[in-house]
Design a protein around this motif. Structure first.
Motif, mmCIF file in Angstrom:
data_model
loop_
_atom_site.group_PDB
_atom_site.id
_atom_site.type_symbol
_atom_site.label_atom_id
_atom_site.label_comp_id
_atom_site.label_asym_id
_atom_site.label_seq_id
_atom_site.Cartn_x
_atom_site.Cartn_y
_atom_site.Cartn_z
ATOM 1 N N GLY A 64 0.780 -1.229 0.000
ATOM 2 C CA GLY A 64 0.000 0.000 0.000
ATOM 3 C C GLY A 64 0.811 1.279 0.000
ATOM 4 O O GLY A 64 0.247 2.369 -0.019
ATOM 5 N N HIS A 65 2.140 1.143 0.010
ATOM 6 C CA HIS A 65 2.995 2.314 0.189
ATOM 7 C C HIS A 65 2.789 3.377 -0.886
ATOM 8 O O HIS A 65 2.540 4.548 -0.580
ATOM 9 C CB HIS A 65 4.465 1.892 0.238
ATOM 10 N N HIS A 66 2.895 2.992 -2.157
ATOM 11 C CA HIS A 66 2.781 3.977 -3.233
ATOM 12 C C HIS A 66 1.390 4.611 -3.277
ATOM 13 O O HIS A 66 1.248 5.805 -3.541
ATOM 14 C CB HIS A 66 3.102 3.330 -4.586
ATOM 15 N N THR A 67 0.377 3.800 -2.999
ATOM 16 C CA THR A 67 -0.994 4.306 -3.005
ATOM 17 C C THR A 67 -1.179 5.397 -1.953
ATOM 18 O O THR A 67 -1.709 6.476 -2.236
ATOM 19 C CB THR A 67 -1.997 3.161 -2.757
ATOM 20 N N VAL A 127 -3.719 -2.842 10.838
ATOM 21 C CA VAL A 127 -5.137 -2.748 11.197
ATOM 22 C C VAL A 127 -5.865 -3.397 10.038
ATOM 23 O O VAL A 127 -5.970 -2.826 8.957
ATOM 24 C CB VAL A 127 -5.592 -1.285 11.381
ATOM 25 N N GLY A 128 -6.310 -4.616 10.227
ATOM 26 C CA GLY A 128 -6.811 -5.409 9.103
ATOM 27 C C GLY A 128 -5.671 -5.623 8.124
ATOM 28 O O GLY A 128 -4.618 -6.138 8.491
ATOM 29 N N SER A 129 -5.850 -5.187 6.881
ATOM 30 C CA SER A 129 -4.791 -5.315 5.871
ATOM 31 C C SER A 129 -4.035 -4.002 5.680
ATOM 32 O O SER A 129 -3.279 -3.833 4.732
ATOM 33 C CB SER A 129 -5.402 -5.748 4.530
ATOM 34 N N PHE A 130 -4.225 -3.067 6.614
ATOM 35 C CA PHE A 130 -3.639 -1.730 6.522
ATOM 36 C C PHE A 130 -2.346 -1.671 7.335
ATOM 37 O O PHE A 130 -2.338 -1.969 8.534
ATOM 38 C CB PHE A 130 -4.643 -0.700 7.043
ATOM 39 N N ASP A 131 -1.265 -1.240 6.699
ATOM 40 C CA ASP A 131 0.047 -1.121 7.330
ATOM 41 C C ASP A 131 0.117 0.215 8.081
ATOM 42 O O ASP A 131 0.117 1.281 7.463
ATOM 43 C CB ASP A 131 1.122 -1.195 6.243
ATOM 44 N N THR A 132 0.184 0.150 9.409
ATOM 45 C CA THR A 132 0.128 1.374 10.212
ATOM 46 C C THR A 132 1.350 2.278 10.003
ATOM 47 O O THR A 132 1.268 3.488 10.253
ATOM 48 C CB THR A 132 -0.022 1.050 11.712
ATOM 49 N N SER A 133 2.462 1.746 9.530
ATOM 50 C CA SER A 133 3.647 2.582 9.287
ATOM 51 C C SER A 133 3.409 3.587 8.157
ATOM 52 O O SER A 133 4.146 4.573 8.032
ATOM 53 C CB SER A 133 4.866 1.714 8.951
ATOM 54 N N LEU A 134 2.389 3.353 7.343
ATOM 55 C CA LEU A 134 2.121 4.230 6.201
ATOM 56 C C LEU A 134 1.403 5.522 6.595
ATOM 57 O O LEU A 134 1.310 6.446 5.787
ATOM 58 C CB LEU A 134 1.326 3.483 5.140
ATOM 59 N N VAL A 135 0.910 5.607 7.834
ATOM 60 C CA VAL A 135 0.262 6.843 8.288
ATOM 61 C C VAL A 135 1.278 7.982 8.262
ATOM 62 O O VAL A 135 1.005 9.070 7.748
ATOM 63 C CB VAL A 135 -0.350 6.678 9.699
ATOM 64 N N LYS A 136 2.454 7.737 8.800
ATOM 65 C CA LYS A 136 3.502 8.767 8.790
ATOM 66 C C LYS A 136 3.897 9.122 7.364
ATOM 67 O O LYS A 136 4.096 10.301 7.051
ATOM 68 C CB LYS A 136 4.724 8.291 9.572
ATOM 69 N N GLU A 137 4.015 8.141 6.481
ATOM 70 C CA GLU A 137 4.377 8.400 5.082
ATOM 71 C C GLU A 137 3.344 9.292 4.397
ATOM 72 O O GLU A 137 3.686 10.186 3.618
ATOM 73 C CB GLU A 137 4.522 7.085 4.316
ATOM 74 N N PHE A 138 2.074 9.047 4.691
ATOM 75 C CA PHE A 138 1.005 9.854 4.115
ATOM 76 C C PHE A 138 1.127 11.313 4.552
ATOM 77 O O PHE A 138 1.098 12.232 3.723
ATOM 78 C CB PHE A 138 -0.363 9.293 4.528
ATOM 79 N N PHE A 139 1.273 11.545 5.849
ATOM 80 C CA PHE A 139 1.338 12.921 6.341
ATOM 81 C C PHE A 139 2.638 13.618 5.929
ATOM 82 O O PHE A 139 2.640 14.831 5.707
ATOM 83 C CB PHE A 139 1.120 12.973 7.853
ATOM 84 N N TYR A 140 3.703 12.865 5.792
ATOM 85 C CA TYR A 140 4.949 13.441 5.256
ATOM 86 C C TYR A 140 4.712 13.953 3.837
ATOM 87 O O TYR A 140 5.105 15.066 3.489
ATOM 88 C CB TYR A 140 6.060 12.380 5.263
ATOM 89 N N ALA A 141 4.046 13.151 3.025
ATOM 90 C CA ALA A 141 3.758 13.542 1.639
ATOM 91 C C ALA A 141 2.856 14.763 1.591
ATOM 92 O O ALA A 141 3.083 15.688 0.799
ATOM 93 C CB ALA A 141 3.130 12.374 0.885
ATOM 94 N N VAL A 142 1.835 14.805 2.442
ATOM 95 C CA VAL A 142 0.940 15.964 2.489
ATOM 96 C C VAL A 142 1.720 17.216 2.875
ATOM 97 O O VAL A 142 1.595 18.263 2.231
ATOM 98 C CB VAL A 142 -0.222 15.739 3.485
ATOM 99 N N SER A 143 2.549 17.113 3.910
ATOM 100 C CA SER A 143 3.257 18.295 4.402
ATOM 101 C C SER A 143 4.185 18.875 3.339
ATOM 102 O O SER A 143 4.268 20.092 3.180
ATOM 103 C CB SER A 143 4.049 17.970 5.678
ATOM 104 N N TYR A 144 4.864 18.008 2.612
ATOM 105 C CA TYR A 144 5.826 18.498 1.622
ATOM 106 C C TYR A 144 5.154 19.031 0.360
ATOM 107 O O TYR A 144 5.584 20.049 -0.175
ATOM 108 C CB TYR A 144 6.867 17.422 1.310
#
Length: 195
Positions: A64-67, A127-144
């Motif tokens: 799910g990382h790229h998504t 969380v189910g099939s969701f990788d919790t480490s990707l939450v930080k990646e998402f917000f990093y992408a938003v911030s930049y």
């Protein structure tokens, strides 16, 4: 003036179309292929009163990382475009949001400078099939891509689902506050004269 942005982004890893209305009613239509991520974006839309339409086709056969990262990039670009020249906006926003055992703090500055401080660790890797480490990646992408400061701090929490949901909702409330028009503000809220 309508504060609406429509962004499309196509790479070899993802194909994304996103429409954001900062002055909406909290209506959303979201399909990223990741159910829990859809749920988080729907909560962001509802609690921030943003109208949000997202279609993401990603290489979920990899993971799910790229998504999530690319959706974050596109959402950040949409925030930056929709907020425009930032004249009259409050610029800063913060919220402390409770959700059962979870208490999340989010503070933001639409300053034109990217920065993420993410002080949160989740009890579960998934969380189910969701990788919790990707939450930080998402917000990093938003911030930049939005060129904004985002500070996230988990004040308490035991359930990863609740903790992540509290973060997304706190971010929504903080952003709603930051993009709000304040009639007292002439031009932009900066001694430099620009943001």
């Amino acid at each position: 003036m309508d504060r609406i942005a429509e962004i499309k982004r196509v790479t070899k890893e993802t194909n994304i179309s996103l429409k954001l209305n900062l002055d909406g009613k909290g209506k959303s239509s979201v399909n990223t292929g990741i159910g829990f991520f859809d749920h988080m974006l729907e909560g962001f839309s509802r609690h921030g009163f943003f109208d949000l339409d997202v279609r993401t086709e990603g290489d979920l056969h990899v993971d799910g990382h790229h998504t999530m990262e690319d959706t974050g990039i596109v959402l950040g670009n949409a925030i930056r475009e929709a907020v425009g020249d930032k004249k009259g906006i409050r610029r800063y926003g913060y919220f402390i949001l409770p959700m059962d055992d979870a208490l999340a703090l989010c503070a933001i500055d639409l300053c034109g400078r990217p920065y993420l401080q993410f002080d949160c660790s989740f009890p579960n890797d998934m969380v189910g099939s969701f990788d919790t480490s990707l939450v930080k990646e998402f917000f990093y992408a938003v911030s930049y891509s939005a060129a904004m400061n985002i500070h996230v701090k988990m004040l308490s929490g035991e359930n990863s689902h609740h903790m992540i949901e509290a973060i997304f909702k706190a971010f929504a409330k903080a952003l709603d506050d930051a993009v709000a028009i304040d009639e007292r503000i002439e031009d932009v809220l900066s001694t430099k004269g620009s943001l």
